[in-house]
Write an enzyme that holds these catalytic residues in place. Structure first.
Site, short mmCIF file in Angstrom:
data_model
loop_
_atom_site.label_atom_id
_atom_site.label_comp_id
_atom_site.label_asym_id
_atom_site.label_seq_id
_atom_site.Cartn_x
_atom_site.Cartn_y
_atom_site.Cartn_z
N TYR A 298 27.48 30.06 14.75
CA TYR A 298 28.40 29.36 13.89
C TYR A 298 29.42 30.32 13.28
O TYR A 298 29.08 31.45 12.91
CB TYR A 298 27.66 28.66 12.75
CG TYR A 298 26.60 27.69 13.22
CD1 TYR A 298 26.71 27.03 14.44
CD2 TYR A 298 25.47 27.42 12.44
CE1 TYR A 298 25.74 26.15 14.87
CE2 TYR A 298 24.50 26.55 12.85
CZ TYR A 298 24.63 25.91 14.07
OH TYR A 298 23.67 25.04 14.49
N GLU A 371 13.76 16.72 -7.50
CA GLU A 371 14.50 15.49 -7.22
C GLU A 371 15.35 15.02 -8.39
O GLU A 371 16.24 14.19 -8.20
CB GLU A 371 13.52 14.38 -6.82
CG GLU A 371 12.84 14.62 -5.47
CD GLU A 371 11.86 13.52 -5.10
OE1 GLU A 371 11.66 13.29 -3.90
OE2 GLU A 371 11.30 12.87 -6.02
#
Length: 394
Positions: A298, A371
């Site tokens: 990449y 979360e």
């Protein structure tokens, strides 16, 4: 009573967590995300008012068409998992696919983008232009799913693409942004040294590939310390060295492999060429043969200065002091395929929490995320979508 945007984001969070935990239990490797992409498509259909396209077999594109004229911007989330056996014991949604795990947060990325989609559909009458919801496959495995998606031509006329990564090294809820390069060119090399084996007691009758390999490994570090400017960035890590099978035998061959991380394009070219020269010169000195291969992975993700300043202003408006200057990272990200195509911004959102044992590094078998920070991710997707589409209105 009119429901505020913040209330809409709050109301969608139970869905976001349910989506995340469902995907976490059902991880799939790069280019194999058949269940995951079907699940995402099903959720987009349930939300409604979203045009759904399947750019590749395992990716999904949702398009929300605003009620007002404007340009197209993209919001990107990756969806693939890793070949890692999960070792957490404190969650009830552990991976059910043995040896495969969402150990990099992509389940969170996808669920957060689904949550943003649900909120943005409710705002579609006020939206200028179109929002492209990009659920990208195969970020973890070169050549990467982003390249395949870009090759479809579906994103050529987008004015801007925004991506974000949940990141445990950052405290929960913090948002990191950086103008210019934000990740590294991530390449690799493979070397096979072809010597001549023999008895360990008579090295003069052999061409020792282990000794040659050790010299190559040592010399590679001079590219970092003596060839590359201290103001540039280059990391060369030899991560594989395989040779021999017995303690008293010099083997015929040795194999080396490793990673090369750089930022500047010219440094990338120099590394590729000079590693080859080092291998050749050291092998020539001792009469060994060799095979050398350098594989480009990449490219560096480069954040557009103007657009990133705008995203920073949007983030600061909503999160004030939680926005900070992200340090340049030497990791790789195939979001670079998008940032090479159109002006783009890639951000990092903290999900690290030591008190919750959510501070393991990415790709660790005990990786976990706080979360509570997912709402920050949803709000950033929504705020960027609304803010940047207003910026681009006709």
């Amino acid at each position: 009573m009119q429901v505020t945007l913040e209330e809409k984001i709050h109301n969608v969070m139970s869905d976001v967590l349910n989506w995340r935990r469902t995907m976490h239990k059902n991880p799939e490797l790069s280019f194999e995300e058949y269940w995951t992409s079907a699940y995402i498509e099903e959720q987009l259909q349930a939300i409604g008012q979203i045009e759904i396209v399947r750019p590749t077999e395992t990716s999904v594109l949702g398009i929300i068409k605003g009620g007002k004229p404007g340009k197209k911007i993209g919001l990107r989330a990756d969806i693939d998992a890793l070949p890692i056996k999960e070792e957490r014991q404190d969650i009830d949604f552990i991976s059910e696919n043995d040896g495969v795990m969402h150990a990099c947060g992509h389940d969170g990325h996808a669920s957060i983008l689904l949550g943003a989609a649900k909120v943005l559909v409710e705002e579609k009458d006020e939206l200028h232009g179109e929002i492209y919801l990009i659920f990208q496959h195969a970020e973890e495995t070169p050549p990467g799913g982003a390249v395949e998606m870009v090759d479809t031509g579906l994103f050529d006329d987008l004015a801007f693409i925004y991506g974000q990564h949940l990141f445990t090294p950052i405290p929960s809820g913090k948002i990191g942004l950086l103008n210019g390069p934000v990740t590294a060119n991530s390449d690799s090399f493979d070397v096979t040294i072809k010597g001549r084996g023999g008895h360990a007691s008579q090295p003069e009758n052999s061409i020792d590939p282990v000794m040659i390999g050790a010299q190559i490994i040592s010399q590679l570090q001079t590219l970092v310390s003596r060839v590359t400017s201290p103001l540039d960035s280059l990391v060369i890590s030899t991560t594989n060295f395989h040779a021999g099978s017995a303690k008293n035998i010099i083997p015929d061959t040795a194999e080396l492999a490793g990673s090369v991380r750089s930022i500047a394009p010219e440094t990338r070219v120099m590394a590729e060429e000079t590693i080859g020269k080092i291998v050749k010169n050291i092998c020539d000195v001792y009469g060994a043969g060799y095979d050398y291969a350098y594989t480009r992975g990449y490219s560096s993700v480069v954040n557009d200065d103007e657009k990133t300043d705008q995203v920073r202003a949007i983030a600061t408006e909503h999160f004030q002091e939680d926005v900070f200057e992200f340090p340049l990272a030497m990791g790789g990200e195939d979001f670079s395929a998008f940032s090479e195509l159109v002006p783009s911004t890639y951000a990092f959102i903290g999900v690290g929490n030591v008190d919750k044992d959510m501070d393991y590094p990415h790709h660790h078998p005990k990786f976990g995320m706080d979360e509570e920070a997912f709402s920050t991710g949803v709000q950033m997707f929504v705020a960027v979508a609304l803010g940047m589409t207003r910026e681009y209105k006709d």
